[in-house]
Write a protein that holds these residues in place. Sequence first.
Motif, PDB file in Angstrom:
ATOM      1  N   SER A   1       0.843  -1.183   0.000  1.00 12.42           N
ATOM      2  CA  SER A   1       0.000   0.000   0.000  1.00 12.42           C
ATOM      3  C   SER A   1       0.880   1.235   0.000  1.00 12.42           C
ATOM      4  N   CYS A   2       0.363   2.311  -0.576  1.00 10.58           N
ATOM      5  CA  CYS A   2       1.079   3.575  -0.570  1.00 10.58           C
ATOM      6  C   CYS A   2       0.057   4.695  -0.481  1.00 10.58           C
ATOM      7  N   ALA A   3       0.161   5.492   0.581  1.00  8.96           N
ATOM      8  CA  ALA A   3      -0.778   6.585   0.801  1.00  8.96           C
ATOM      9  C   ALA A   3      -0.073   7.916   0.621  1.00  8.96           C
ATOM     10  N   ALA A   4      -0.674   8.786  -0.177  1.00 14.55           N
ATOM     11  CA  ALA A   4      -0.153  10.140  -0.375  1.00 14.55           C
ATOM     12  C   ALA A   4      -0.890  11.086   0.553  1.00 14.55           C
TER      13      ALA A   4
ATOM     14  N   LEU B   1       9.819  -0.011 -13.997  1.00 14.68           N
ATOM     15  CA  LEU B   1       8.389   0.072 -13.783  1.00 14.68           C
ATOM     16  C   LEU B   1       7.820  -1.315 -13.524  1.00 14.68           C
ATOM     17  N   VAL B   2       6.939  -1.401 -12.538  1.00 16.49           N
ATOM     18  CA  VAL B   2       6.198  -2.635 -12.276  1.00 16.49           C
ATOM     19  C   VAL B   2       4.784  -2.495 -12.824  1.00 16.49           C
ATOM     20  N   ALA B   3       4.103  -1.436 -12.409  1.00 17.93           N
ATOM     21  CA  ALA B   3       2.720  -1.212 -12.853  1.00 17.93           C
ATOM     22  C   ALA B   3       2.346   0.232 -12.550  1.00 17.93           C
ATOM     23  N   ARG B   4       1.387   0.755 -13.316  1.00 16.80           N
ATOM     24  CA  ARG B   4       0.894   2.086 -13.030  1.00 16.80           C
ATOM     25  C   ARG B   4      -0.581   2.161 -13.388  1.00 16.80           C
ATOM     26  N   ILE B   5      -1.236   3.173 -12.807  1.00 21.82           N
ATOM     27  CA  ILE B   5      -2.682   3.292 -12.969  1.00 21.82           C
ATOM     28  C   ILE B   5      -3.051   4.763 -13.035  1.00 21.82           C
ATOM     29  N   THR B   6      -3.937   5.097 -13.969  1.00 18.89           N
ATOM     30  CA  THR B   6      -4.397   6.474 -14.094  1.00 18.89           C
ATOM     31  C   THR B   6      -5.515   6.742 -13.089  1.00 18.89           C
ATOM     32  N   GLY B   7      -5.886   8.004 -12.987  1.00 13.23           N
ATOM     33  CA  GLY B   7      -6.983   8.352 -12.104  1.00 13.23           C
ATOM     34  C   GLY B   7      -8.294   7.709 -12.518  1.00 13.23           C
ATOM     35  N   GLY B   8      -8.420   7.405 -13.806  1.00 15.06           N
ATOM     36  CA  GLY B   8      -9.622   6.759 -14.309  1.00 15.06           C
ATOM     37  C   GLY B   8      -9.587   5.249 -14.228  1.00 15.06           C
TER      38      GLY B   8
ATOM     39  N   ILE C   1      -2.570  -3.857  -9.822  1.00 15.11           N
ATOM     40  CA  ILE C   1      -2.520  -2.524  -9.240  1.00 15.11           C
ATOM     41  C   ILE C   1      -3.937  -1.973  -9.156  1.00 15.11           C
ATOM     42  N   SER C   2      -4.214  -1.270  -8.062  1.00 13.17           N
ATOM     43  CA  SER C   2      -5.520  -0.635  -7.889  1.00 13.17           C
ATOM     44  C   SER C   2      -5.316   0.630  -7.057  1.00 13.17           C
ATOM     45  N   ARG C   3      -6.372   1.430  -6.970  1.00 13.66           N
ATOM     46  CA  ARG C   3      -6.242   2.660  -6.195  1.00 13.66           C
ATOM     47  C   ARG C   3      -7.581   3.061  -5.599  1.00 13.66           C
ATOM     48  N   ASP C   4      -7.491   3.823  -4.522  1.00  6.34           N
ATOM     49  CA  ASP C   4      -8.657   4.416  -3.877  1.00  6.34           C
ATOM     50  C   ASP C   4      -8.466   5.923  -3.975  1.00  6.34           C
ATOM     51  N   ASN C   5      -9.165   6.550  -4.901  1.00  5.20           N
ATOM     52  CA  ASN C   5      -8.949   7.974  -5.139  1.00  5.20           C
ATOM     53  C   ASN C   5      -9.349   8.825  -3.935  1.00  5.20           C
TER      54      ASN C   5
ATOM     55  N   THR D   1      -4.608   6.630  -2.312  1.00 12.64           N
ATOM     56  CA  THR D   1      -3.835   5.439  -1.986  1.00 12.64           C
ATOM     57  C   THR D   1      -3.798   4.499  -3.186  1.00 12.64           C
ATOM     58  N   VAL D   2      -2.624   3.922  -3.406  1.00 11.26           N
ATOM     59  CA  VAL D   2      -2.455   2.931  -4.461  1.00 11.26           C
ATOM     60  C   VAL D   2      -1.991   1.630  -3.831  1.00 11.26           C
ATOM     61  N   TYR D   3      -2.434   0.520  -4.426  1.00 19.34           N
ATOM     62  CA  TYR D   3      -2.122  -0.808  -3.908  1.00 19.34           C
ATOM     63  C   TYR D   3      -1.452  -1.643  -4.984  1.00 19.34           C
ATOM     64  N   LEU D   4      -0.676  -2.617  -4.535  1.00 18.46           N
ATOM     65  CA  LEU D   4      -0.122  -3.614  -5.450  1.00 18.46           C
ATOM     66  C   LEU D   4      -0.333  -4.976  -4.824  1.00 18.46           C
ATOM     67  N   GLN D   5      -1.231  -5.739  -5.412  1.00 20.23           N
ATOM     68  CA  GLN D   5      -1.469  -7.113  -4.971  1.00 20.23           C
ATOM     69  C   GLN D   5      -0.519  -8.015  -5.732  1.00 20.23           C
ATOM     70  N   MET D   6       0.345  -8.681  -4.983  1.00 25.99           N
ATOM     71  CA  MET D   6       1.358  -9.545  -5.581  1.00 25.99           C
ATOM     72  C   MET D   6       0.973 -10.991  -5.326  1.00 25.99           C
ATOM     73  N   ASN D   7       0.512 -11.676  -6.353  1.00 28.32           N
ATOM     74  CA  ASN D   7       0.176 -13.089  -6.243  1.00 28.32           C
ATOM     75  C   ASN D   7       1.231 -13.918  -6.957  1.00 28.32           C
ATOM     76  N   SER D   8       1.452 -15.096  -6.432  1.00 32.26           N
ATOM     77  CA  SER D   8       2.458 -16.005  -6.996  1.00 32.26           C
ATOM     78  C   SER D   8       3.794 -15.312  -7.253  1.00 32.26           C
ATOM     79  N   PRO D   9       4.319 -14.614  -6.254  1.00 29.21           N
ATOM     80  CA  PRO D   9       5.605 -13.972  -6.476  1.00 29.21           C
ATOM     81  C   PRO D   9       6.709 -15.002  -6.679  1.00 29.21           C
ATOM     82  N   LYS D  10       7.759 -14.557  -7.360  1.00 28.02           N
ATOM     83  CA  LYS D  10       8.905 -15.413  -7.645  1.00 28.02           C
ATOM     84  C   LYS D  10      10.146 -14.801  -6.998  1.00 28.02           C
ATOM     85  N   PRO D  11      11.172 -15.597  -6.776  1.00 25.24           N
ATOM     86  CA  PRO D  11      12.408 -15.037  -6.189  1.00 25.24           C
ATOM     87  C   PRO D  11      12.950 -13.839  -6.978  1.00 25.24           C
ATOM     88  N   GLU D  12      12.748 -13.843  -8.283  1.00 30.27           N
ATOM     89  CA  GLU D  12      13.245 -12.720  -9.090  1.00 30.27           C
ATOM     90  C   GLU D  12      12.439 -11.440  -8.893  1.00 30.27           C
TER      91      GLU D  12
END
Length: 119
Positions: free
Chosen positions: A21-24, A47-54, A69-73, A77-88
């Motif tokens: 999570s990241c809150a501005a 870059l991993v992911a980005r999301i516009t206001g829309g 990636i998702s956000r709560d305008n 706040t922006v979120y990054l849900q990481m599923n099945s992460p890998k060592p890399e």
Amino acid sequence: QVQLVESGGGLVQAGGSLRLSCAASGNIFSVSLMGWYRQAPGKQRELVARITGGGNTNYADAVKGRFTISRDNAKNTVYLQMNSPKPEDTAVYYCNADIYNALGYRAYWGQGTQVTVSS
């Protein structure tokens, strides 16, 4: 002053899940593009992911189908849900946001949060 505060990093097993999570906060009129970047030791920040206001999104090929990636305008706040992460995927993850305030329009960065994926 604007602050981007990240949370949710840590140690996760490969195949598990983790949510960042990241809150501005601070002097903010509006927030447009928000995103997540990462930097592994000895590598450039990417870059991993980005999301516009829309809600339009784009992802790095390496994480497509695994990360969301998702956000709560309302909460800037922006979120990054990481599923099945890998060592890399192990890296320091940074939040980025394009913010308009009394000082104008510019990009801000969070302090980074460590994500370590064990095999």
